[in-house]
Design an enzyme around this catalytic site. Structure first.
Site, PDB file in Angstrom:
ATOM      1  N   HIS A  19       0.827  -1.208   0.000  1.00 35.36           N
ATOM      2  CA  HIS A  19       0.000   0.000   0.000  1.00 35.36           C
ATOM      3  C   HIS A  19       0.867   1.268   0.000  1.00 35.36           C
ATOM      4  CE1 HIS A  19      -3.711   2.258   1.372  1.00 35.36           C
ATOM      5  NE2 HIS A  19      -2.764   3.082   1.794  1.00 35.36           N
ATOM      6  N   GLU A  20       1.775   1.351   0.965  1.00 32.34           N
ATOM      7  CA  GLU A  20       2.573   2.574   1.098  1.00 32.34           C
ATOM      8  C   GLU A  20       3.556   2.751  -0.059  1.00 32.34           C
ATOM      9  OE1 GLU A  20       1.628   4.758   3.002  1.00 32.34           O
ATOM     10  OE2 GLU A  20       0.391   3.625   4.402  1.00 32.34           O
TER      11      GLU A  20
ATOM     12  N   HIS B 144       1.769   4.507  -2.815  1.00 36.24           N
ATOM     13  CA  HIS B 144       1.858   5.956  -2.614  1.00 36.24           C
ATOM     14  C   HIS B 144       3.220   6.475  -3.055  1.00 36.24           C
ATOM     15  CE1 HIS B 144      -1.888   6.632  -0.561  1.00 36.24           C
ATOM     16  NE2 HIS B 144      -1.593   5.891   0.491  1.00 36.24           N
TER      17      HIS B 144
ATOM     18  N   HIS C 241       3.727   6.578  -6.784  1.00 38.62           N
ATOM     19  CA  HIS C 241       2.881   7.661  -7.307  1.00 38.62           C
ATOM     20  C   HIS C 241       3.606   8.998  -7.153  1.00 38.62           C
ATOM     21  CE1 HIS C 241      -1.503   9.453  -7.347  1.00 38.62           C
ATOM     22  NE2 HIS C 241      -0.753   9.895  -8.339  1.00 38.62           N
TER      23      HIS C 241
END
Length: 598
Positions: free
Chosen positions: A389-390, A393, A396
Site C-alpha cells: 500500500h505505502e 503511494h 505515485h
C-alpha cells in the site's frame, strides 16, 4: 513472557530510512533553515507587481516553486526525525520551526491570490503570448481563478494565513496526546502472560486467535480513551470549529464544500458514496453472520472482527519475504514500475519496525529527493499489504515528481488512495492465483473481505461520522463526548446490524482516529478502493494498454482535475458504478467463502 518494544538507538540502520539523503546532519538543516528565512523578504518584493508584466509574473511563480522545494526538505526532514521518536523535543522543535516559517512565508505571500485574480483575462492571455514559458502555469492559474468567489482581500488573506499555525493546533495536540502521552495497560492472554499494548501492537493483538487476549487488549485500549474522553472531545471539537471558521470566512455553504473544493471534487461524490453504501448494507450483515457462525461463538463482539476466520491458515511473514512477494505480485505493472520499487527497497526509503515513541500507523511522504515510507512492520499478512500500500503511494509520488513541473507534482488526496490500493488488489489477486489449498484460499478471501469491510464500509462510516459532527456544529449544536459517543454508537448499529454486540467501548473509537483531523479525508479511502478494484481488474485483463494508461495517471500529479485523471485511467468516479460493482464483488466473495467452508 512480556514482549518489549526496542528504543530507537537499538534499531538496525538497515531497516531505518536514509534521512541523510535530505540533509547530511542536523547542522545542515540549520543552515538551510537560516537561508529559508529570506523567503518572506523575497516574496514581499513582488507585492503590487504581479500584473505589471509577464516576466514579473513568471519570476514570482518560479520563486514559489523554489520555496516549495526548499520547504519540502526542511519540513520533511524535521518531521521524519520527529516521527522516529515523538518524545524527542529537539525534533518537535525543528518541525515546529519549519511550520512557523512556512506560515510566515504564506502570510508574506498573502497578496498572491487577490493580485492574480485582479489580472483581467485579456491581459493574462496577452502575457501567455508574450512569454510562452508562462503557459506552463496556465492550469494552475485557471484553477485559482475558478475559486474567485472564495478568495478574500489582501488584508483578509494575510490574516487567515497568519492563523494557519493556530488552525493546525488541534492536529498537533491530538498527535502529542495520542502518540506521546497516552500509555495503555498491558493486555493479558489466556495463560496470564502480559503483552505490551501500543498503537502499533493493538491491531496485531486483535488478530490473535486467543479471545481472552483480544478482549483484554480491546478493553485496555478503550479504558484509557474513556478516562480522557472529555479531553479527546475538546480536541476534536476544536478541529471542527476551526474548519467552520475557515469555511465561513471563505463564504462556502459548508465545511464539506470547502474541503472538497480544494481538490476540485464535487460534493455529490461524497454523499453518493454514503448513499451507495447504505443501499448495499445487506452484504455486510451477511458477512457479520458468517463470521459469527465460523467463529462458533454465541455472541459476536467488536473484538472478534479482526481475527482470521480460518485461524490455522495464518502465517508469519518476515519483512524480507514480504518484499519478494510484493515484487512478484506487482509484475503485471511492468519492469519500469518494478525497478522503482526495487530502488526503494534497496536504498532505505523505508523505516520498517516499531520502536518506543515512534509515530504509530504507516504513511508515505513524497519528498522530492525520493519518497519516505514509515511502517510499524509486525510480520503479519496485514503488514505485507501495508508495505504494498505505502509503496503504491511512494511510486505515485516518485512518478509525479519526475514527470511534472513542481507546480503540478503534488497530486490531490482524492487520487492518492487509488495507487496504494491498486497495489493491494494486485497483491491479493496474486496470492489467490497461487493458492491451491482450500483452507488457505478461504483465509485469503477472508482477508479480502476484511479489506472491503475496513475500507469501503468502515471508512464510509468514518466519513458519515465526520459529516454528521460538522453538520451539527454548523447548525449550532453542542458537541461533547456523550454526543460523539451516541453518534458513533448509532452508526455502528447501522453498519453492522443486529448480528453483533455493539460493545460500549466501541462508542469511543472516534477518539483514536487521527484522520478526523485531516478535513474530510477518510471518504477517499473508500472511493479510492472502489477505483483501485476497477483499475487492477483492467490491468490484469488488458495488460500493456491498461498499464500504460495507469502509469500516465500516476505521472499526472495535479495537472488535471482528479475526476478527469481517473477517467483517463479507465474509471469514472463521478458515478456510483465503481462503488456498486465493488460491493457486488464483496457479496460474491461471501458466496465463495460460504462454499469453501461449508
Amino acid at each position: 513472557m512480556k514482549q518489549t518494544i526496542p528504543v530507537r538507538a537499538d534499531a538496525d540502520p538497515k531497516y531505518t530510512w536514509a534521512l541523510e539523503d535530505i540533509y547530511p546532519s542536523d547542522e545542515a538543516w540549520d543552515a538551510a533553515y537560516a537561508e529559508a528565512q529570506n523567503f518572506s523578504r523575497q516574496i514581499s518584493a513582488f507585492r503590487g507587481r504581479l500584473g505589471s508584466s509577464a516576466r514579473t509574473l513568471l519570476e514570482f511563480l518560479q520563486l514559489g516553486e523554489t520555496i516549495s522545494v526548499a520547504f519540502d526538505s526542511l519540513y520533511g526532514y524535521a518531521q521524519r526525525r520527529s516521527d522516529e521518536d515523538t518524545a524527542v523535543s529537539k525534533y518537535q522543535g525543528m518541525s515546529s520551526k519549519a511550520i512557523s516559517l512556512m506560515v510566515a512565508v504564506d502570510a508574506a505571500g498573502s497578496f498572491e491570490t487577490p493580485e492574480l485574480l485582479a489580472i483581467p483575462d485579456e491581459k493574462l492571455d496577452q502575457f501567455y503570448q508574450e512569454l510562452p514559458e508562462l503557459t506552463v502555469y496556465r492550469t494552475y492559474l485557471d484553477n485559482l481563478r475558478r475559486k474567485r468567489a472564495h478568495i478574500l482581500s489582501d488584508a483578509e488573506e494575510k490574516l487567515l494565513a497568519s492563523a494557519g499555525e493556530i488552525s493546525q493546533s488541534p492536529d498537533t495536540i491530538y498527535s502529542m496526546f495520542a502518540d506521546a502521552d497516552l500509555k495503555f495497560p498491558p493486555a493479558v492472554d489466556s495463560a496470564g502472560n502480559e503483552h505490551e499494548l501500543t498503537h502499533g501492537s493493538y491491531i496485531p493483538l486483535m488478530h490473535s486467535t486467543d479471545r481472552v487476549l483480544r478482549k483484554s487488549a480491546f478493553q485496555s485500549l478503550y479504558s484509557m480513551y474513556g478516562k480522557f474522553r472529555n479531553t479527546a472531545a475538546a480536541i476534536l471539537t476544536a478541529q471542527v470549529k476551526q474548519l467552520k471558521f475557515h469555511a465561513d470566512a471563505r463564504r462556502y455553504p459548508s465545511t464539506l464544500h470547502m474541503s472538497l473544493d480544494s481538490s476540485n471534487v464535487p460534493t455529490e461524490v461524497y454523499t453518493n458514496l454514503i448513499q451507495a453504501v447504505h443501499d448495499n448494507m445487506q452484504p455486510m450483515y451477511r458477512y457479520v453472520a458468517l463470521r459469527k457462525k465460523l467463529l462458533g461463538v454465541d455472541e459476536l463482539h467488536m473484538y472478534d472482527l479482526y481475527t482470521p476466520i480460518v485461524a490455522d491458515a495464518d502465517e508469519k511473514i518476515p519483512y524480507e519475504q514480504a518484499k519478494e512477494t510484493v515484487l512478484r505480485a506487482l509484475a503485471p505493472m511492468g519492469e519500469d514500475y518494478l525497478n522503482i520499487l526495487r530502488e526503494g527497497f534497496d536504498n532505505r526509503w523505508i523505516d520498517v519496525y516499531e520502536n518506543v515513541g515512534k509515530c504509530s500507523g504507516a504513511y508515505s511522504a513524497g519528498l522530492r529527493v525520493h519518497p519516505y515510507v514509515l511502517l510499524n512492520y509486525a510480520d503479519t499478512l496485514d503488514s505485507m499489504f501495508t508495505l504494498a500500500h505505502e509503496m503504491g503511494h511512494a511510486i505515485h509520488s516518485y512518478l509525479s515528481n519526475k514527470n511534472q513541473p513542481v507546480i503540478y507534482s503534488d497530486y490531490v488526496i482524492f487520487v492518492a488512495e487509488v495507487a496504494s490500493t491498486c497495489n493491494e488488489a494486485l497483491l491479493m489477486q496474486y496470492l489467490l492465483n497461487n493458492t491451491t489449498d482450500p483452507r488457505k484460499r478461504a483465509y485469503l478471501i477472508n482477508y479480502f473481505l476484511e479489506q472491503f469491510r475496513t475500507t469501503l464500509y468502515r471508512q464510509t462510516m468514518f466519513a458519515e461520522f465526520e459529516l454528521e459532527i460538522n453538520r451539527r456544529n454548523e447548525a449550532g449544536e453542542s458537541l461533547t463526548a456523550e454526543v460523539y459517543n451516541q453518534i458513533y454508537h448509532d452508526l455502528n448499529v447501522r453498519y453492522f446490524g443486529d448480528g453483533i454486540v455493539i460493545d460500549p467501548e466501541i462508542d469511543l473509537e472516534w477518539a483514536r482516529i487521527p484522520h478526523f483531523y485531516y478535513d474530510y479525508y477518510v471518504y477517499q479511502y473508500a472511493t479510492g478502493y472502489a477505483a483501485a478494484i476497477a483499475l487492477s481488474r483492467r490491468i490484469l485483463r488488458e495488460g500493456e494498454p491498461a498499464v500504460r494508461d495507469y502509469l500516465e495517471f500516476l505521472s499526472g500529479g495535479c495537472s488535471k482535475d482528479p475526476i478527469s485523471l481517473l477517467r483517463g485511467a479507465g474509471v469514472d468516479m463521478a458515478t456510483t458504478q465503481p462503488i456498486t460493482e465493488a460491493l457486488r464483488l464483496f457479496d460474491e466473495l461471501i458466496d465463495e467463502m460460504e462454499q469453501l467452508l461449508s
